[in-house]
Design an enzyme around this catalytic site. Structure first.
Site, PDB file in Angstrom:
ATOM      1  CG  HIS A  86      -1.783   1.153   1.409  1.00  0.00           C
ATOM      2  ND1 HIS A  86      -3.116   1.146   1.085  1.00  0.00           N
ATOM      3  CD2 HIS A  86      -1.526   2.405   1.905  1.00  0.00           C
ATOM      4  CE1 HIS A  86      -3.644   2.334   1.352  1.00  0.00           C
ATOM      5  NE2 HIS A  86      -2.696   3.118   1.857  1.00  0.00           N
ATOM      6  CD  GLU A  87       1.614   3.604   3.730  1.00  0.00           C
ATOM      7  OE1 GLU A  87       1.806   4.648   3.055  1.00  0.00           O
ATOM      8  OE2 GLU A  87       0.640   3.466   4.490  1.00  0.00           O
TER       9      GLU A  87
ATOM     10  CG  HIS B 208       0.340   6.225  -0.668  1.00  0.00           C
ATOM     11  ND1 HIS B 208      -0.788   6.617  -1.349  1.00  0.00           N
ATOM     12  CD2 HIS B 208      -0.107   5.761   0.543  1.00  0.00           C
ATOM     13  CE1 HIS B 208      -1.855   6.403  -0.612  1.00  0.00           C
ATOM     14  NE2 HIS B 208      -1.481   5.878   0.544  1.00  0.00           N
TER      15      HIS B 208
END
Length: 304
Positions: free
Chosen positions: A219-220, A223
């Site tokens: 997920h990170e 980003h």
């Protein structure tokens, strides 16, 4: 007054009370049904988890500026080509930060498993990951760093390695979050802060219930490559700026199958890595997200 009067009165009151209780029960039942439809988790959480993601959203002006710059950089005509299958290998530097007593220690085997999870998650996007180095630091202040804190700045300034296209991962207490990341368009102004921070317990085999399969890193990293949350800007036209992720009004949690929070076509993308659902529920990036990551990487990271 006669006894028959009181019997009738008591009977009437009992009937009214019964009706009121019945109506109350139906109201509670209907409200519960509505809440069950719109509620978020469907699984039992064994222990409270930190907040899902501490990454700060760029403001609307920043979002538009980044979109326009990437569009001009990747295609002067303003049109994006279909996904260019460019293979890019990302060097990963792991910085394990523990307390002075060793809290937050992460073994080499868990780090290897985390890199495998990243490679599984990003399969088909053109990106793969190799472990380029690991270091370990015991520092109470750094271990408990918060987002955008002086402790974060000091730790990253001391430990960060590589250039814009190398991924630095810092494992800490999490500072109240499962993790957070920096945006690619921020690298030029703040290169020393670039990378992602993860709660050590979110790595594969960690103690954070429902979020311990390693997908916080996925997920990170999304980003870090330039992806917003799938619920970015809610049901608005812009959304997350990716055309093949259905609009989503708010983050989903647990694994709420058939959730549909926006009038636009398509169920909420609860299986997408950029939502807030459990690790066991998320497993995909869309082709549009893969294209966006390729574009943002070429614009802001490659060769920088």
């Amino acid at each position: 007054m006669t006894g028959s009067f009181w019997r009738r009165a008591i009977g009437r009151c009992a009937s009214i009370a019964f009706c009121m209780l019945l109506m109350l029960g139906l109201t509670v039942s209907a409200t519960g049904a509505r809440n069950a439809t719109a509620s978020i988790p469907t699984d039992k959480v064994d222990a409270p988890a930190p907040a899902r993601c501490g990454t700060e959203d760029p403001n609307f002006s920043e979002q538009l500026a980044a979109e326009q710059f990437v569009s001009r950089y990747t295609n002067p005509s303003g049109k994006r080509d279909s996904l260019a299958q460019v293979s890019r290998v990302i060097n990963v530097y792991f910085h394990v930060i523990t307390s002075s007593s060793g809290e937050g220690a992460v073994s080499d085997s868990r780090i290897s498993r985390q890199v495998r999870v990243l490679n599984d998650g990003f399969a088909g996007t053109g990106f793969s990951f190799v472990l380029a180095g690991t270091d370990r630091t015991a520092n109470n202040d750094w271990y408990n760093m918060g987002y955008n804190s002086q402790a974060e700045r000091r730790a990253k300034t001391a430990l960060r390695r590589g250039t814009a296209d190398d991924l630095n991962i810092y494992t800490t207490s999490g500072g109240g979050f499962l993790g957070w990341a920096t945006w690619p368009h921020k690298y030029q102004s703040q290169p020393e802060l670039d990378g992602i921070v993860l709660a050590a317990g979110s790595l594969p085999g960690g103690p954070i219930a429902n979020y311990n399969e390693g997908d916080t890193a996925t997920h990170e990293a999304g980003h870090w490559f330039g992806l917003y949350h799938t619920f970015q800007n809610g049901c608005s036209t812009n959304g997350d700026y990716v055309s093949d992720t259905p609009a989503e009004r708010y983050p989903a949690r647990g694994c709420p199958v058939n959730l549909d929070t926006c009038p636009e076509p398509g169920l909420d993308p609860i299986h997408n890595f950029m939502d807030y659902t459990y690790d066991s529920c998320i497993y995909e990036f869309t082709p549009g997200q893969a294209q966006r990551m390729q574009d943002f990487f070429a614009t802001y990271r490659e060769g920088r």
